[in-house]
Write a protein that holds these residues in place. Structure first.
Motif, short mmCIF file in Angstrom:
data_model
loop_
_atom_site.label_atom_id
_atom_site.label_comp_id
_atom_site.label_asym_id
_atom_site.label_seq_id
_atom_site.Cartn_x
_atom_site.Cartn_y
_atom_site.Cartn_z
N PRO A 20 6.68 8.06 -17.80
CA PRO A 20 6.66 6.69 -18.34
C PRO A 20 6.85 5.63 -17.26
CG PRO A 20 8.63 7.86 -19.03
CD PRO A 20 7.79 8.84 -18.31
N THR A 21 7.59 5.94 -16.22
CA THR A 21 7.78 5.02 -15.11
C THR A 21 7.83 5.82 -13.82
OG1 THR A 21 10.19 5.13 -15.20
CG2 THR A 21 9.13 3.37 -16.47
N VAL A 22 7.49 5.16 -12.74
CA VAL A 22 7.61 5.77 -11.41
C VAL A 22 8.27 4.75 -10.50
CG1 VAL A 22 5.61 7.31 -11.62
CG2 VAL A 22 5.28 5.02 -10.71
N GLY A 23 8.92 5.26 -9.49
CA GLY A 23 9.53 4.37 -8.51
C GLY A 23 8.47 3.80 -7.60
N ILE A 24 8.67 2.60 -7.09
CA ILE A 24 7.74 2.02 -6.13
C ILE A 24 8.38 1.86 -4.76
CG2 ILE A 24 6.43 0.82 -7.92
CD1 ILE A 24 7.76 -1.80 -6.79
N THR A 25 9.63 2.32 -4.63
CA THR A 25 10.30 2.25 -3.34
C THR A 25 10.35 3.65 -2.75
OG1 THR A 25 11.66 0.44 -4.16
CG2 THR A 25 12.41 1.54 -2.15
N PRO A 26 9.48 3.91 -1.78
CA PRO A 26 9.46 5.25 -1.18
C PRO A 26 10.75 5.54 -0.44
CG PRO A 26 7.52 3.97 -0.54
CD PRO A 26 8.47 3.03 -1.22
N PRO A 27 11.17 6.80 -0.42
CA PRO A 27 12.35 7.16 0.37
C PRO A 27 12.10 6.90 1.86
CG PRO A 27 11.65 8.98 -1.06
CD PRO A 27 10.59 7.94 -1.12
N ALA A 28 13.16 6.79 2.61
CA ALA A 28 13.03 6.58 4.05
C ALA A 28 12.21 7.72 4.64
CB ALA A 28 14.42 6.55 4.69
N ASN A 29 11.35 7.38 5.56
CA ASN A 29 10.49 8.33 6.29
C ASN A 29 9.46 9.02 5.40
OD1 ASN A 29 11.89 7.77 8.69
ND2 ASN A 29 13.47 9.25 8.13
N TRP A 30 9.24 8.56 4.17
CA TRP A 30 8.23 9.16 3.31
C TRP A 30 6.85 8.78 3.81
CZ3 TRP A 30 4.32 6.94 0.44
CH2 TRP A 30 3.63 7.79 -0.42
N GLN A 31 5.93 9.73 3.78
CA GLN A 31 4.54 9.50 4.15
C GLN A 31 3.65 9.98 3.02
OE1 GLN A 31 3.46 7.92 6.94
NE2 GLN A 31 5.62 7.59 7.38
N PRO A 32 2.53 9.29 2.74
CA PRO A 32 1.63 9.75 1.67
C PRO A 32 1.19 11.19 1.90
CG PRO A 32 0.98 7.57 2.42
CD PRO A 32 2.06 8.06 3.35
N GLY A 33 1.15 11.94 0.81
CA GLY A 33 0.73 13.34 0.89
C GLY A 33 1.82 14.29 1.32
N GLN A 34 2.98 13.76 1.63
CA GLN A 34 4.10 14.58 2.10
C GLN A 34 4.68 15.34 0.92
OE1 GLN A 34 7.11 12.10 3.77
NE2 GLN A 34 8.42 13.77 4.37
N GLN A 35 4.73 16.63 1.01
CA GLN A 35 5.29 17.44 -0.06
C GLN A 35 6.79 17.54 0.10
OE1 GLN A 35 3.61 18.67 -2.65
NE2 GLN A 35 1.79 17.69 -1.86
N GLY A 36 7.47 17.58 -1.03
CA GLY A 36 8.91 17.83 -1.00
C GLY A 36 9.76 16.63 -0.67
N ALA A 37 9.15 15.41 -0.64
CA ALA A 37 9.97 14.23 -0.36
C ALA A 37 10.86 13.95 -1.56
CB ALA A 37 9.07 13.01 -0.10
N ALA A 38 12.06 13.54 -1.30
CA ALA A 38 12.99 13.23 -2.39
C ALA A 38 12.52 11.96 -3.08
CB ALA A 38 14.40 13.04 -1.84
N GLN A 45 0.83 -1.21 0.00
CA GLN A 45 0.00 0.00 0.00
C GLN A 45 0.86 1.26 0.00
OE1 GLN A 45 -2.63 -0.49 3.35
NE2 GLN A 45 -4.03 -1.81 2.21
N ARG A 46 1.95 1.22 0.72
CA ARG A 46 2.86 2.36 0.76
C ARG A 46 3.49 2.58 -0.62
NH1 ARG A 46 6.54 5.30 4.25
NH2 ARG A 46 8.67 5.09 3.50
N ALA A 47 3.91 1.49 -1.27
CA ALA A 47 4.48 1.60 -2.61
C ALA A 47 3.45 2.14 -3.60
CB ALA A 47 5.00 0.24 -3.07
N GLN A 48 2.21 1.68 -3.47
CA GLN A 48 1.15 2.14 -4.37
C GLN A 48 0.88 3.63 -4.14
OE1 GLN A 48 -2.47 -0.14 -4.27
NE2 GLN A 48 -3.54 1.29 -5.60
N ALA A 49 0.82 4.05 -2.89
CA ALA A 49 0.59 5.47 -2.59
C ALA A 49 1.73 6.33 -3.14
CB ALA A 49 0.45 5.67 -1.08
N TYR A 50 2.94 5.83 -3.04
CA TYR A 50 4.10 6.57 -3.55
C TYR A 50 4.02 6.70 -5.07
CZ TYR A 50 8.96 7.93 -4.33
OH TYR A 50 10.10 8.61 -4.73
N ALA A 51 3.69 5.62 -5.75
CA ALA A 51 3.56 5.65 -7.22
C ALA A 51 2.43 6.60 -7.64
CB ALA A 51 3.31 4.25 -7.76
#
Length: 169
Positions: A133-151, A75-81
């Protein structure tokens, strides 16, 4: 593409969650049946049924918490994508609107009637596919859905500009 990659990467957890979901249902069904029989019995009161209802509710909540824990990585990977794609959606809509010379764009649920030939969903999808065309599915450390400015992850393209805010009505 991201959905397929998530289903492949997190297959073990997804399969485990599906198996556990079925097992929880198999555990709850006899309890629910017994509760329904007890509720239909003459003289059944809320007080007499409360312990059974609480036991069912507690088991269901524990099961849901376990399922949430099992599916959290996927779910976290899906939210990140989705967040990466959503960041490009305004640009994709604008590109499709320009390409199709659309003067008014409504959400499908806002229109009383719409001619199917006026639907530019596929054009917007094509713009999104071109822009992202592609997106990463591995969120950065400490990333939360809706978080602005995450690397973004290394495999994800970096956003070039913040999403435009709607102006006017």
């Amino acid at each position: 593409a991201a959905r397929t990659q998530i289903q492949t990467t997190y297959k073990t957890q997804i399969d485990q969650a599906n198996a556990r979901r079925q097992a929880i249902a198999n555990e709850l069904n006899p309890l629910v049946d017994a509760y329904q029989k007890a509720a239909a019995a003459p003289g059944a009161t809320e007080a007499s049924l409360r312990p059974q209802a609480q036991a069912i509710q507690a088991k269901e909540q524990a099961g849901n918490a376990e399922l949430q824990r099992l599916t959290a990585p996927a779910q976290r990977a899906q939210a990140y994508a989705l967040e990466q794609i959503s960041a490009k959606l305004p640009d994709a809509v604008n590109g499709a609107v320009r390409a199709k010379s659309v003067s008014l764009l409504l959400r499908p649920n806002a229109a009383l009637f719409a001619n199917p030939t006026a639907d530019i969903t596929s054009a917007i999808t094509a713009e999104l596919d071109r822009a992202v065309p592609t997106v990463g599915i591995t969120p950065p450390a400490n990333w939360q859905p809706g978080q602005q400015g995450a690397a973004p992850a290394a495999s994800a393209p970096a956003p070039t500009a913040p999403a435009k805010q709607p102006s006017g009505r």
